[in-house]
Scaffold this active site. Structure first.
Site, mmCIF file in Angstrom:
data_model
loop_
_atom_site.group_PDB
_atom_site.id
_atom_site.type_symbol
_atom_site.label_atom_id
_atom_site.label_comp_id
_atom_site.label_asym_id
_atom_site.label_seq_id
_atom_site.Cartn_x
_atom_site.Cartn_y
_atom_site.Cartn_z
ATOM 1 N N SER A 143 0.850 -1.195 0.000
ATOM 2 C CA SER A 143 0.000 0.000 0.000
ATOM 3 C C SER A 143 0.883 1.242 0.000
ATOM 4 C CB SER A 143 -0.909 0.036 1.231
ATOM 5 O OG SER A 143 -1.599 1.280 1.298
ATOM 6 N N TYR A 156 -2.166 -0.302 10.169
ATOM 7 C CA TYR A 156 -2.327 -0.816 8.814
ATOM 8 C C TYR A 156 -1.100 -0.487 7.970
ATOM 9 C CZ TYR A 156 -4.049 -1.267 4.019
ATOM 10 O OH TYR A 156 -4.185 -1.601 2.691
#
Length: 249
Positions: A143, A156
């Site tokens: 990501s 995250y």
């Protein structure tokens, strides 16, 4: 047919990026195991692939971070794919957008279990068979927030940073045995191009949210023999989020 004859396992393949990758792989000739928690959505993906003339099966699995869950998925997918897995896509993920001071231990552990432990043990279960078969390809989904700090979702971001690090470590560990390991770092991607998260793509060259198919195209490339010279890289498919800023006015 860039993936003709390939056997692929895609985790988290019942929605968004995972679904697009599974459909894209099948369209390029791969036989695909669609893995996910939701059987109804999984069956829909399989039906879409088969209706287009492709080959796919669904495996219901809760990748909870345990070695047992990873081993069971590897075994069932290998069986359904006729005895081998050529391509593994570690896409299943858990997202938490909370602040550090508001993230409890249970949430922290869940995010790391799904985003780090599950791909770790799934790779451990599948890579040796790839080596024995003479090669294979592993594609991890990272990501953009792993390398560009934002004030939310620290756990995250950290988990995706760990997966990108594992990508490089696995490339070194398995690459000389014929198994290529790479990652894709998507920007904000959603089937709803008007999703509120689109605001996070403001100021980028692309200037809008990305479609899941954009990531699927990159996954097809990394899984194909065309990427034979690509090892240990993180391919940014993010509309320019990490590489460039557009200054208005």
């Amino acid at each position: 047919m860039r993936l003709a004859g390939k056997k692929a396992l895609v985790t988290g393949a019942t929605s968004n990026i995972g679904r697009a990758i599974a459909v894209g792989f099948a369209a390029q000739g791969a036989q695909v195991v669609v893995a996910g928690r939701n059987k109804e959505r999984g069956d829909e993906v399989v039906a879409e692939i088969r209706a287009a003339g492709g080959q796919a099966d669904f495996v219901a699995v809760d990748l909870d971070g345990s070695k047992a869950a990873a081993n069971n998925l590897a075994e069932e997918a290998t069986r359904l794919l006729g005895g081998r897995i050529d391509v593994l896509v570690n896409n299943a993920g858990a997202i938490d957008g909370g602040l550090t001071t508001e993230t409890d231990e249970e949430t922290f552990d869940q995010v790391y279990a799904v985003n780090v432990k599950s791909p770790y043990f799934l790779t451990a279960a599948i890579a040796p068979a790839m080596v024995a078969a003479g090669g294979g390809a592993i594609v991890n989904l990272g990501s953009w927030v792993a390398r560009l700090g934002i004030p939310i979702g620290a756990v995250y971001a950290a988990s995706k940073g760990a997966l990108e690090t594992l990508t490089r470590a696995w490339a070194a560990e398995f690459g000389s045995s014929g198994v290529r390991v790479n990652a894709i770092s998507p920007g904000v991607v959603h089937t709803d191009l008007n999703h509120p998260a689109a605001a996070m793509m403001a100021g980028t060259p692309y200037g809008a949210i990305g479609a899941p198919e954009a990531v699927a195209h990159a996954a097809v490339y990394l899984a194909s023999d065309e990427a034979a010279f690509v090892h240990g890289t993180v391919l940014d498919v993010d509309g320019g989020r990490l590489g460039a800023a557009v200054i208005a006015g």
